[in-house]
Design an enzyme around this catalytic site. Structure first.
Site, mmCIF file in Angstrom:
data_model
loop_
_atom_site.group_PDB
_atom_site.id
_atom_site.type_symbol
_atom_site.label_atom_id
_atom_site.label_comp_id
_atom_site.label_asym_id
_atom_site.label_seq_id
_atom_site.Cartn_x
_atom_site.Cartn_y
_atom_site.Cartn_z
ATOM 1 N N SER A 72 -10.334 11.740 -1.134
ATOM 2 C CA SER A 72 -11.702 11.933 -0.658
ATOM 3 C C SER A 72 -12.213 10.769 0.188
ATOM 4 C CB SER A 72 -12.650 12.172 -1.839
ATOM 5 O OG SER A 72 -12.744 11.026 -2.659
ATOM 6 N N LYS B 132 -21.673 13.139 -4.988
ATOM 7 C CA LYS B 132 -21.504 12.113 -3.964
ATOM 8 C C LYS B 132 -22.763 11.972 -3.101
ATOM 9 C CE LYS B 132 -16.515 12.665 -3.905
ATOM 10 N NZ LYS B 132 -15.345 13.258 -3.224
#
Length: 640
Positions: free
Chosen positions: A116, A159
């Site tokens: 990621s 996030k």
């Protein structure tokens, strides 16, 4: 004992100074500091967003890539760091064998790292290479793909919260992930009985983040857009022809001939069955199998009439497995007959392998076809192993069926090899030149599988890990083409899982499908611009179109998978076939270990190749450095 205490004291000194040194030492290098969101797991198992600090330094060197994470990440980032370095070199035109890259990752708690952060690392390396400043109010999540596109990740909402918590004003996410599906549980006490209901809710991340935190969320499709938002600078993006032609007319004559031959074989075996002396129950079973084959042949004829020649070939292939299964089953009269049949198939596969491996590969187009052939040879060998297992278990029906499948798979290997000969053009390419590419694909695919398991548990079963293990076996045997495409399958399936997680809305899925289709078309166009006829990519693209005509979710997901295969296949050999000869430093000793075989790849530039080493950190790069070690669906789509 005194030596032990002395060693302990030295190690304590090293570890005490490591956090304070940082990657600031290169006298001629550039250092970029930027933040990235990640997720961490709480003691009760929940995922929460955390902000991480990235310090990325690029300095003159010899192609090393160093990575330090503190605390240790739950998923290794080394493969992403290597790929990020390679992509940074590709898009900037820099020879990365002349640079060393140092990446420090700092977080307040152990994070689930992995792919990621690939996009963020790539941006940081590019900015350091170019000497550009980066905005401190921009953050991004998304993996970096080999073609420079930004791939899907998990934990988008968590996030976003992490980005907002450290004052970010702009949060970049992979294209297609703005809509997230969130599961919500509700408890009700009904007459003393606790009832728990779970429902799935669609969340628009951009709208939610704007309303709650004033955080702007934008989708980005590739590293070029990401770099612009971070730095304000525009990298030159490869221009794709406005009218990209994708068709499989190069397979037209093959498809027509194959359909005629398969239909004739069906008629022959049907007549053979009618004249046979098998009992009623066996006759019914075999007739039902042939009826199924006939239905597949009808689909092949439709594809042929529509000019979808690869689809027609694939349908013929599926039908022939069934027809040959029936034919061979009527031939065997004893256990010995079955064993002899399996041995004959084994001999045919071995002959096919000698034929394919003995061919000289000339040019990138032929390379694709030979790679496909070599992968199919390995698949045929694996399928035949299943046939032998059936045999020893006394399951002779399945033994014959798998033998038929293995034979037909070997036959398609011969077809792809002969197709490669038609497109032979250019300099000879050695098979060992694929070694680095294979290693990278395996590492990246393994990274994605581990990331998914860390985030969501064993949701995809063992299918991804089994596929990656098979790719490792191919690699160890020197079958680099087979390793590349097998690892690619695992990578694609992992990406499709992440991109469609929790989504059962056909409209949303079709929107994502259209994005994948456009990305595949772009990749094919770029390959064509470089003078390559991307045979596999165009074949997979057409096969995806055949699935796209269906209305079910399975049809859409299969179409997604094959569009992603098309995109990956078009670009897999556009990156350099392997790196220039560089070394990586062994963190446990002073010796250096040569990298895998190297040469200049198709684009004529070079990239570093470093052996994966989890948690390697740096303390100095100006003198003798001290390096310390801190301790989806099962896929059996029988395509031609």
């Amino acid at each position: 004992m005194r030596k032990t205490y002395a060693l302990a004291a030295v190690l304590l000194l090293i570890f005490s100074i490591l956090p304070a040194v940082g990657a600031q030492c290169p006298c001629e290098g550039h250092t970029i500091v930027l933040k990235a969101p990640a997720v961490s797991r709480t003691p009760d198992g929940r995922l929460v967003g955390v902000a991480t600090n990235f310090v990325i330094t690029v300095a003159p060197g010899s192609g090393h890539v160093y990575l330090e994470t503190w605390p240790l990440a739950e998923v290794d980032m080394q493969a992403s760091a290597r790929l990020a370095t390679q992509i940074a070199g590709e898009v900037t035109g820099k020879d990365m064998s002349k640079y060393d890259v140092f990446i420090q990752v700092r977080a307040d708690s152990p994070i689930i790292g992995g792919p990621s952060a690939g996009g963020t690392m790539t941006v940081g390396i590019i900015a350091a290479l170019e000497g550009w400043k980066v905005r401190d109010d921009v953050m991004m999540t998304g993996m970096i793909n080999p073609d420079g596109t930004i791939g899907p990740v998990g934990g988008i909402l968590e996030k976003a919260a992490a980005a907002a918590s450290v004052g970010a004003k702009l949060f970049l996410i992979p294209e297609g992930q703005r809509i997230q599906m969130v599961q919500e549980s509700e408890e009700k006490n009904i007459g003393g009985i606790i009832q728990i209901t779970t429902r799935t809710r669609k969340v628009d991340v951009a709208q939610y983040a704007k309303e709650r935190w004033g955080l702007e969320v934008k989708e980005v499709s590739d590293i070029y857009d990401a770099v612009y938002y971070f730095t304000g600078h525009r990298l030159s993006k490869p221009q794709v022809p406005p009218n990209i032609r994708i068709d499989t007319a190069f397979l037209m004559d093959d498809a027509k001939k194959d359909y005629a031959n398969t239909t004739a074989y069906y008629d022959l075996v049907l007549e053979k069955l009618k004249k046979s002396t098998v009992d009623y129950e066996t006759y019914v079973t075999l007739k039902e199998a042939l009826d199924q084959a006939k239905g597949i042949l009808n689909s092949s004829k439709e594809a042929l009439d529509e000019g979808m020649y690869y689809t027609a070939l694939s349908k013929d292939f599926q039908a022939r497995i069934i027809i040959r299964h029936v034919d061979w089953y009527m031939n065997v009269q004893s256990v010995q007959d079955v064993a002899e049949l399996l041995n004959r198939v084994n001999a045919y596969i071995n002959g096919t392998e000698r034929y394919v491996s003995g061919m000289e590969i000339r040019g990138m187009t032929m390379l694709q076809a030979i790679a496909a052939a070599e992968e199919r040879v390995e698949q045929a060998k694996d399928i035949l192993q299943d046939a032998w297992k059936n045999f020893y278990n006394g399951d002779y029906w399945d033994a014959v069926g798998n033998a038929a499948y293995a034979y037909e798979r070997a036959d398609t290997a011969r077809f792809w090899a002969s197709l490669g000969e038609r497109f032979a053009k250019g300099d000879a390419i050695e098979r060992d030149e694929l070694k680095d590419t294979a290693r990278n694909y395996i590492d990246e695919s393994s990274l994605i599988a581990t990331y998914i398991e860390s985030m969501y548990g064993d949701v995809v079963g063992s299918s991804l890990s089994d596929t990656i293990q098979k790719a490792e076996e191919y690699y160890d045997d020197g079958k680099y083409s087979a390793a590349i495409f097998t690892a690619m399958e695992a990578r694609v399936r992992g990406e499709v899982f992440l991109d469609t997680l929790g989504i059962d809305n056909v409209t949303v899925l079709r929107d994502k499908l259209e994005q994948m289709k456009e990305a595949a078309k772009t990749a094919i166009g770029l390959a064509q611009m470089k003078g390559i006829t991307p045979l596999l990519a165009m074949a997979y693209y057409e096969f995806a179109e055949s699935y796209e005509k269906g209305n079910g979710i399975d049809d859409i997901q299969n179409a997604m998978i094959f569009y992603q295969y098309a995109r990956e296949s078009a670009g897999v050999f556009l990156l350099k076939i392997n790196s220039s000869e560089v070394t990586w430093t062994n963190p446990m000793g002073s010796e250096t270990v040569p990298s895998t075989t190297s040469s200049t790849k198709a684009t004529g530039t070079k990239t570093p190749s470093t052996t994966s080493s989890t948690g390697v950190g740096i303390t100095s790069v100006c003198g003798p450095g001290i390096i310390a070690l801190f301790a989806l669906l099962p896929l059996l789509r029988r395509r031609d």
